[in-house]
Design a protein around this motif. Structure first.
Motif, PDB file in Angstrom:
ATOM      1  N   GLU A 294       0.475  25.434  62.413  1.00 52.23           N
ATOM      2  CA  GLU A 294       1.364  25.246  61.258  1.00 52.23           C
ATOM      3  C   GLU A 294       0.741  25.838  59.993  1.00 52.23           C
ATOM      4  O   GLU A 294       1.424  26.497  59.204  1.00 52.23           O
ATOM      5  CB  GLU A 294       1.665  23.759  61.065  1.00 52.23           C
ATOM      6  CG  GLU A 294       2.514  23.182  62.189  1.00 52.23           C
ATOM      7  CD  GLU A 294       2.587  21.673  62.170  1.00 52.23           C
ATOM      8  OE1 GLU A 294       3.670  21.155  62.518  1.00 52.23           O
ATOM      9  OE2 GLU A 294       1.581  21.005  61.842  1.00 52.23           O
TER      10      GLU A 294
ATOM     11  N   HIS B 136      -5.974  16.020  58.493  1.00 57.84           N
ATOM     12  CA  HIS B 136      -5.565  15.105  57.433  1.00 57.84           C
ATOM     13  C   HIS B 136      -6.499  15.288  56.244  1.00 57.84           C
ATOM     14  O   HIS B 136      -7.707  15.506  56.424  1.00 57.84           O
ATOM     15  CB  HIS B 136      -5.684  13.645  57.892  1.00 57.84           C
ATOM     16  CG  HIS B 136      -4.884  13.320  59.106  1.00 57.84           C
ATOM     17  ND1 HIS B 136      -3.673  12.691  59.042  1.00 57.84           N
ATOM     18  CD2 HIS B 136      -5.143  13.538  60.434  1.00 57.84           C
ATOM     19  CE1 HIS B 136      -3.203  12.523  60.284  1.00 57.84           C
ATOM     20  NE2 HIS B 136      -4.077  13.026  61.133  1.00 57.84           N
TER      21      HIS B 136
ATOM     22  N   GLU C 151       0.328  16.686  51.399  1.00 58.69           N
ATOM     23  CA  GLU C 151       1.750  16.462  51.673  1.00 58.69           C
ATOM     24  C   GLU C 151       2.008  15.961  53.085  1.00 58.69           C
ATOM     25  O   GLU C 151       2.864  15.114  53.304  1.00 58.69           O
ATOM     26  CB  GLU C 151       2.540  17.769  51.480  1.00 58.69           C
ATOM     27  CG  GLU C 151       2.735  18.166  50.047  1.00 58.69           C
ATOM     28  CD  GLU C 151       3.654  17.227  49.296  1.00 58.69           C
ATOM     29  OE1 GLU C 151       4.718  16.869  49.827  1.00 58.69           O
ATOM     30  OE2 GLU C 151       3.286  16.846  48.170  1.00 58.69           O
ATOM     31  N   GLU C 152       1.251  16.534  54.046  1.00 58.47           N
ATOM     32  CA  GLU C 152       1.580  16.283  55.456  1.00 58.47           C
ATOM     33  C   GLU C 152       0.388  16.631  56.339  1.00 58.47           C
ATOM     34  O   GLU C 152      -0.316  17.604  56.072  1.00 58.47           O
ATOM     35  CB  GLU C 152       2.770  17.169  55.834  1.00 58.47           C
ATOM     36  CG  GLU C 152       3.313  16.993  57.220  1.00 58.47           C
ATOM     37  CD  GLU C 152       4.034  15.666  57.414  1.00 58.47           C
ATOM     38  OE1 GLU C 152       3.865  15.082  58.494  1.00 58.47           O
ATOM     39  OE2 GLU C 152       4.747  15.227  56.497  1.00 58.47           O
ATOM     40  N   GLU C 153       0.168  15.861  57.382  1.00 60.37           N
ATOM     41  CA  GLU C 153      -0.823  16.246  58.390  1.00 60.37           C
ATOM     42  C   GLU C 153      -0.299  17.500  59.075  1.00 60.37           C
ATOM     43  O   GLU C 153       0.902  17.623  59.329  1.00 60.37           O
ATOM     44  CB  GLU C 153      -1.038  15.117  59.389  1.00 60.37           C
ATOM     45  CG  GLU C 153       0.217  14.786  60.183  1.00 60.37           C
ATOM     46  CD  GLU C 153       0.068  13.559  61.050  1.00 60.37           C
ATOM     47  OE1 GLU C 153       0.643  13.570  62.150  1.00 60.37           O
ATOM     48  OE2 GLU C 153      -0.602  12.602  60.643  1.00 60.37           O
ATOM     49  N   LEU C 154      -1.184  18.438  59.371  1.00 58.82           N
ATOM     50  CA  LEU C 154      -0.755  19.708  59.957  1.00 58.82           C
ATOM     51  C   LEU C 154      -1.752  20.163  61.015  1.00 58.82           C
ATOM     52  O   LEU C 154      -2.941  19.840  60.936  1.00 58.82           O
ATOM     53  CB  LEU C 154      -0.654  20.791  58.874  1.00 58.82           C
ATOM     54  CG  LEU C 154       0.389  20.569  57.783  1.00 58.82           C
ATOM     55  CD1 LEU C 154       0.157  21.515  56.619  1.00 58.82           C
ATOM     56  CD2 LEU C 154       1.791  20.723  58.342  1.00 58.82           C
TER      57      LEU C 154
END
Length: 129
Positions: A34, A71, A27-30
């Protein structure tokens, strides 16, 4: 890929928290902090899981200032899964690393040692096939 490569990848995929991390990274790089907040586990635990995923080349990292963002390596994940399916399509007889298993299978099919063998009218390959 080699059998060792798949073993490493499937070991990385074989743990619930790591699967959650991969789903989040899809969904999203974190960053670790996080992931720590979302998953509710400690930074050292997150780092250990990320290490396993990195060793399997399923995630990659990007340093931005003081932060490291992770990622999902979608290409590698696709290569692992598609490659394993293609590998399974190759007959066992053609896989050097399974030569002993193949020989035992052939011996068993010719001279059944287990009670279940006579009950089967046809093998799964014939049914699926």
């Amino acid at each position: 890929m080699t059998l060792k490569d798949w073993e490493k990848a499937f070991k990385a995929l074989g743990q619930h928290v790591r699967l959650r991390i991969l789903a989040l990274l899809a969904e999203e790089e974190l960053c670790v902090c996080e992931l720590e907040e979302i998953l509710g586990i400690t930074q050292p635990a997150i780092s250990q899981h990320l290490r396993v995923l990195k060793e399997a080349n399923l995630v990659w990292e990007e340093k931005v200032s003081q932060w490291v963002f992770y990622h999902l390596n979608k290409e590698k994940l696709a290569e692992v899964l598609q490659g394993w399916l293609a590998y399974l399509d190759v007959p066992l007889a053609e896989k050097e690393e399974f030569a002993a298993d193949y020989e035992k299978l052939q011996q068993l099919l010719k001279n059944p040692k287990v009670a279940c063998r006579p009950l089967r009218k046809m093998g799964s390959k014939e049914r699926d096939g």
